[in-house]
Design a protein around this motif. Structure first.
Motif, PDB file in Angstrom:
ATOM      1  N   HIS A  96       4.971   2.369 -12.578  1.00 48.47           N
ATOM      2  CA  HIS A  96       4.311   1.733 -11.449  1.00 48.47           C
ATOM      3  C   HIS A  96       5.329   1.370 -10.377  1.00 48.47           C
ATOM      4  O   HIS A  96       6.486   1.088 -10.660  1.00 48.47           O
ATOM      5  N   LEU A  97       4.861   1.343  -9.142  1.00 46.32           N
ATOM      6  CA  LEU A  97       5.708   0.955  -8.012  1.00 46.32           C
ATOM      7  C   LEU A  97       5.794  -0.562  -7.933  1.00 46.32           C
ATOM      8  O   LEU A  97       4.900  -1.264  -8.422  1.00 46.32           O
ATOM      9  N   SER A  98       6.837  -1.052  -7.298  1.00 47.72           N
ATOM     10  CA  SER A  98       6.877  -2.483  -7.015  1.00 47.72           C
ATOM     11  C   SER A  98       5.868  -2.756  -5.899  1.00 47.72           C
ATOM     12  O   SER A  98       5.410  -1.836  -5.216  1.00 47.72           O
ATOM     13  N   ASN A  99       5.535  -4.008  -5.693  1.00 49.70           N
ATOM     14  CA  ASN A  99       4.546  -4.345  -4.672  1.00 49.70           C
ATOM     15  C   ASN A  99       5.012  -3.925  -3.285  1.00 49.70           C
ATOM     16  O   ASN A  99       4.228  -3.445  -2.480  1.00 49.70           O
ATOM     17  N   GLU A 100       6.297  -4.096  -2.978  1.00 44.62           N
ATOM     18  CA  GLU A 100       6.834  -3.709  -1.669  1.00 44.62           C
ATOM     19  C   GLU A 100       6.755  -2.200  -1.462  1.00 44.62           C
ATOM     20  O   GLU A 100       6.344  -1.740  -0.401  1.00 44.62           O
ATOM     21  N   PHE A 149       4.714  -0.171  -2.934  1.00 46.64           N
ATOM     22  CA  PHE A 149       3.295   0.162  -2.881  1.00 46.64           C
ATOM     23  C   PHE A 149       2.771   0.030  -1.452  1.00 46.64           C
ATOM     24  O   PHE A 149       2.124   0.936  -0.930  1.00 46.64           O
ATOM     25  N   PHE A 150       3.075  -1.096  -0.794  1.00 43.41           N
ATOM     26  CA  PHE A 150       2.603  -1.303   0.574  1.00 43.41           C
ATOM     27  C   PHE A 150       3.278  -0.360   1.555  1.00 43.41           C
ATOM     28  O   PHE A 150       2.656   0.092   2.512  1.00 43.41           O
ATOM     29  N   THR A 151       4.539  -0.038   1.323  1.00 45.65           N
ATOM     30  CA  THR A 151       5.237   0.899   2.206  1.00 45.65           C
ATOM     31  C   THR A 151       4.569   2.268   2.168  1.00 45.65           C
ATOM     32  O   THR A 151       4.324   2.881   3.205  1.00 45.65           O
ATOM     33  N   GLN A 152       4.248   2.750   0.980  1.00 47.87           N
ATOM     34  CA  GLN A 152       3.613   4.056   0.855  1.00 47.87           C
ATOM     35  C   GLN A 152       2.141   4.001   1.259  1.00 47.87           C
ATOM     36  O   GLN A 152       1.591   4.990   1.739  1.00 47.87           O
ATOM     37  N   LEU A 153       1.504   2.862   1.099  1.00 39.63           N
ATOM     38  CA  LEU A 153       0.104   2.718   1.477  1.00 39.63           C
ATOM     39  C   LEU A 153      -0.062   2.791   2.994  1.00 39.63           C
ATOM     40  O   LEU A 153      -1.053   3.329   3.487  1.00 39.63           O
ATOM     41  N   LYS A 154       0.917   2.295   3.738  1.00 38.76           N
ATOM     42  CA  LYS A 154       0.855   2.360   5.197  1.00 38.76           C
ATOM     43  C   LYS A 154       0.937   3.800   5.695  1.00 38.76           C
ATOM     44  O   LYS A 154       0.416   4.119   6.749  1.00 38.76           O
ATOM     45  N   ASN A 155       1.562   4.684   4.925  1.00 35.12           N
ATOM     46  CA  ASN A 155       1.694   6.089   5.315  1.00 35.12           C
ATOM     47  C   ASN A 155       0.438   6.896   5.017  1.00 35.12           C
ATOM     48  O   ASN A 155       0.320   8.031   5.446  1.00 35.12           O
ATOM     49  N   THR A 156      -0.502   6.327   4.277  1.00 33.73           N
ATOM     50  CA  THR A 156      -1.730   7.012   3.913  1.00 33.73           C
ATOM     51  C   THR A 156      -2.832   6.609   4.886  1.00 33.73           C
ATOM     52  O   THR A 156      -3.046   5.429   5.141  1.00 33.73           O
ATOM     53  N   ASP A 157      -3.533   7.594   5.452  1.00 32.62           N
ATOM     54  CA  ASP A 157      -4.579   7.301   6.435  1.00 32.62           C
ATOM     55  C   ASP A 157      -5.824   6.717   5.790  1.00 32.62           C
ATOM     56  O   ASP A 157      -6.361   5.711   6.217  1.00 32.62           O
ATOM     57  N   GLN A 158      -6.301   7.374   4.756  1.00 34.84           N
ATOM     58  CA  GLN A 158      -7.554   6.972   4.130  1.00 34.84           C
ATOM     59  C   GLN A 158      -7.330   6.926   2.630  1.00 34.84           C
ATOM     60  O   GLN A 158      -6.790   7.863   2.044  1.00 34.84           O
ATOM     61  N   TYR A 159      -7.747   5.849   1.979  1.00 36.67           N
ATOM     62  CA  TYR A 159      -7.501   5.712   0.558  1.00 36.67           C
ATOM     63  C   TYR A 159      -8.603   4.902  -0.097  1.00 36.67           C
ATOM     64  O   TYR A 159      -9.364   4.203   0.561  1.00 36.67           O
ATOM     65  N   THR A 160      -8.668   5.018  -1.405  1.00 34.75           N
ATOM     66  CA  THR A 160      -9.604   4.257  -2.220  1.00 34.75           C
ATOM     67  C   THR A 160      -8.793   3.342  -3.115  1.00 34.75           C
ATOM     68  O   THR A 160      -7.867   3.786  -3.779  1.00 34.75           O
ATOM     69  N   LEU A 161      -9.138   2.075  -3.132  1.00 35.26           N
ATOM     70  CA  LEU A 161      -8.411   1.095  -3.914  1.00 35.26           C
ATOM     71  C   LEU A 161      -9.255   0.680  -5.105  1.00 35.26           C
ATOM     72  O   LEU A 161     -10.436   0.367  -4.949  1.00 35.26           O
ATOM     73  N   THR A 162      -8.669   0.704  -6.296  1.00 31.80           N
ATOM     74  CA  THR A 162      -9.356   0.228  -7.494  1.00 31.80           C
ATOM     75  C   THR A 162      -8.443  -0.763  -8.193  1.00 31.80           C
ATOM     76  O   THR A 162      -7.228  -0.698  -8.056  1.00 31.80           O
ATOM     77  N   THR A 190      -3.157 -11.280   0.454  1.00 33.80           N
ATOM     78  CA  THR A 190      -2.867 -11.630   1.847  1.00 33.80           C
ATOM     79  C   THR A 190      -2.183 -10.457   2.539  1.00 33.80           C
ATOM     80  O   THR A 190      -2.538 -10.076   3.657  1.00 33.80           O
ATOM     81  N   ARG A 191      -1.231  -9.867   1.864  1.00 27.49           N
ATOM     82  CA  ARG A 191      -0.516  -8.716   2.425  1.00 27.49           C
ATOM     83  C   ARG A 191      -1.452  -7.510   2.560  1.00 27.49           C
ATOM     84  O   ARG A 191      -1.373  -6.763   3.531  1.00 27.49           O
ATOM     85  N   TYR A 192      -2.347  -7.321   1.600  1.00 23.71           N
ATOM     86  CA  TYR A 192      -3.305  -6.220   1.671  1.00 23.71           C
ATOM     87  C   TYR A 192      -4.253  -6.408   2.862  1.00 23.71           C
ATOM     88  O   TYR A 192      -4.586  -5.448   3.556  1.00 23.71           O
TER      89      TYR A 192
END
Length: 131
Positions: free
Chosen positions: A5-9, A11-24, A91-93
């Protein structure tokens, strides 16, 4: 994910690079890094596993959905959030969600209003009720 698993930081760095995603998300009941005590099974309580002795971490997964290109694999991200870090994570999400909404355009409703006015002038809606 083969590497874990990625660290939280990260995770958010790579999530910002994704345009559309599904979170579970789900409760992480099996974790090899920490020895969590499992609750004892009770015949009186059919939902005995919903009352753990210690708060359990949460597994958060994000995918970019099905890839349209057969050659391209879908992106999969995951991170583990400890119970004491959960409020900060959400909060960060929420900040990431707001940042993604900044680029959205407002809906143009002027055409819709014009059509309603034209119908009223022509006697479309109100004229039918009088007859």
């Amino acid at each position: 994910m083969a590497g874990g698993h990625l660290s939280n930081e990260e995770f958010f760095t790579q999530l910002k690079n994704t345009d559309q995603y599904t979170l579970t998300q789900k409760r992480l009941t099996y974790d090899t890094t920490s020895a969590l005590s499992t609750p004892t099974k009770s015949p009186d309580d059919p939902l005995w596993d919903l009352h753990p002795s210690n708060p359990l971490p949460i597994l958060i997964r994000a995918t970019d959905g099905k890839s349209k290109d057969k050659k391209k694999e879908k992106a999969k991200l995951s991170t583990v959030v400890q119970p004491d870090e959960l409020e900060g994570f959400y909060t960060r999400y929420a900040e990431c969600c707001r940042a993604g909404m900044q680029a959205l355009k407002k809906r143009d409703r002027s055409k819709r209003k014009k059509v309603k006015k034209e119908k009223r002038k022509a006697g479309g809606v109100d004229g039918e009720r009088k007859a």
